[in-house]
Enzyme design. Sequence first.
Site, mmCIF file in Angstrom:
data_model
loop_
_atom_site.group_PDB
_atom_site.id
_atom_site.type_symbol
_atom_site.label_atom_id
_atom_site.label_comp_id
_atom_site.label_asym_id
_atom_site.label_seq_id
_atom_site.Cartn_x
_atom_site.Cartn_y
_atom_site.Cartn_z
ATOM 1 N N ASP A 200 0.832 -1.192 0.000
ATOM 2 C CA ASP A 200 0.000 0.000 0.000
ATOM 3 C C ASP A 200 0.875 1.253 0.000
ATOM 4 O O ASP A 200 1.903 1.307 0.686
ATOM 5 C CB ASP A 200 -0.896 -0.024 1.242
ATOM 6 N N GLU A 265 1.814 0.153 -5.001
ATOM 7 C CA GLU A 265 1.007 1.283 -5.454
ATOM 8 C C GLU A 265 1.944 2.481 -5.564
ATOM 9 O O GLU A 265 2.580 2.856 -4.582
ATOM 10 C CB GLU A 265 -0.082 1.531 -4.410
#
Length: 523
Positions: A200, A265
Amino acid sequence: MSSDAPWWRGATVYHIYVRSFYDSNGDGQGDLPGVLAKLDYIKSLGVDAIWLSPVHPSPNRDWGYDVSDYKGVQPDYGTEADLKALVDAAHAKGLKVLLDEVLAHTSDEHAWFRDALAGGEKSDWYVWAPLKDDGTAPNNWLAVFGGPAWAYAPGRRLAYHHKFLKVQPKLNWRNPDAKAAALAVLDYWLGQGIDGFRLDVANAFLHDDRLRDNPVDPSRGGHRWSAAANFQLHYNDANLPENIALLDETRRVVDRHPDRFVFGEFSEEAERCGGFASPTEGLHAGYSFPLLIAHRMGPDFILKHFADLARYPDHWPCISFCNHDIPRTASRFGDGSPNSEKPVAKLMLALLLSLRGTILVYQGEELGLPEADLTREQLRDPVGDLYWPVHKGRDGCRTPIPWGPGENLGFSTGQPWLPVAPEHEGLTVAAQEADPDSTLAFSRALLAARQGSDALRLGDIVFRESPAPLLAFERSHGGERWLCQFNMSGEATAASSEGETVLATGEITEGRLGPYAARLSRL
């Protein structure tokens, strides 16, 4: 099929938002035994791996993206034994299992932050700074979820940085002990048989050590929904070039375990897309925001994104059109009418599964699910609560998967944590299993074609010059060549009739593609 490439190169990864996938015990929340119960369905799609949304304990202020214990399993989802049973069963079916690890920040209820808040031995494990003399924030950094990206802690007379909610303090990866603890999380789960990770906000592990202000975005937030944070270019609170070396170190931890995969990400800034992963530096792969924030149908957003990626010729991308944070594809690219949703869903699936990269398919995308229309009272997402009605939050793409007829469309025998979407009643798995023209049937055919083709999985991509609204490109590997054509509009358009049609959707005639039609042909 070629066997010399790593398994993840050209693979299709099925993204499971666990809380909304399938509830095995009637408490209204999806769980790990629920994923296990639907493993045959997942395998039948033709995907290579599953990516589970965060499974660790969390107070759920941001629904698992605020981790309070990296080495446990969220009780809502089951136990560590349930996770092991799922991993073992997936491996027996030839599926890899990836975890979503949130290492840029923790929950404020994590033991590390409690120690830091008390000024203990982990006091420098988070990003702290003194307030300005007038009591305002240390710099101009803005939180994605609203307001200054700093929260004052009176006990320490300092402010801590948070890129999202104030209950998600930013971990200080510049501290060697904090970094080692974060990397140890990966090592631990790799030792438990996990096949890799989605990281993330991997672009935000590092912050500028001088805490310099972010520059103004000349577009003044015009490229995304109107959060105040979008008025800045996030060059100092994230997206630092030196982050590449840190991600490279992260990748080396994963590479110590054979046959594993780590992707992340990455930057929301288009010119930096692709810069954080390569065969020799950074992670194995990553995805960036341009394809996810696009909202207008047309070839341009695909052409521009691949032109941006071309600045990094060795980069292997992940390709995704939607996920747990992004409105569903069928609604986002449709013309606003329910009649456009199925043709658009099929078109975008054909495009997604024809592109070069590792493909990320979000649960329900294979069913062509549209965005659920929720009221403010039904929302559970803090983003929707903050920005309603300009931005309705992320719950419209997080509603439960519709499995069949009856109570809660087969998701749960209890009260679902989010309401089942009425828009999904005719799109259940059971209904689509019985319909050879369904989006689900088309998804399986697309995935079977990709699985059986070196060109589609591993090949080069060369875009043809074509007048809008036609998008056309060739995929090739060895002696195998495909022509992939997509009408990105609701009006018929001219197209090539070359080759033998292998897969198509929409109206296909000699030299033309009908509205939202796609044709994949072997040359």
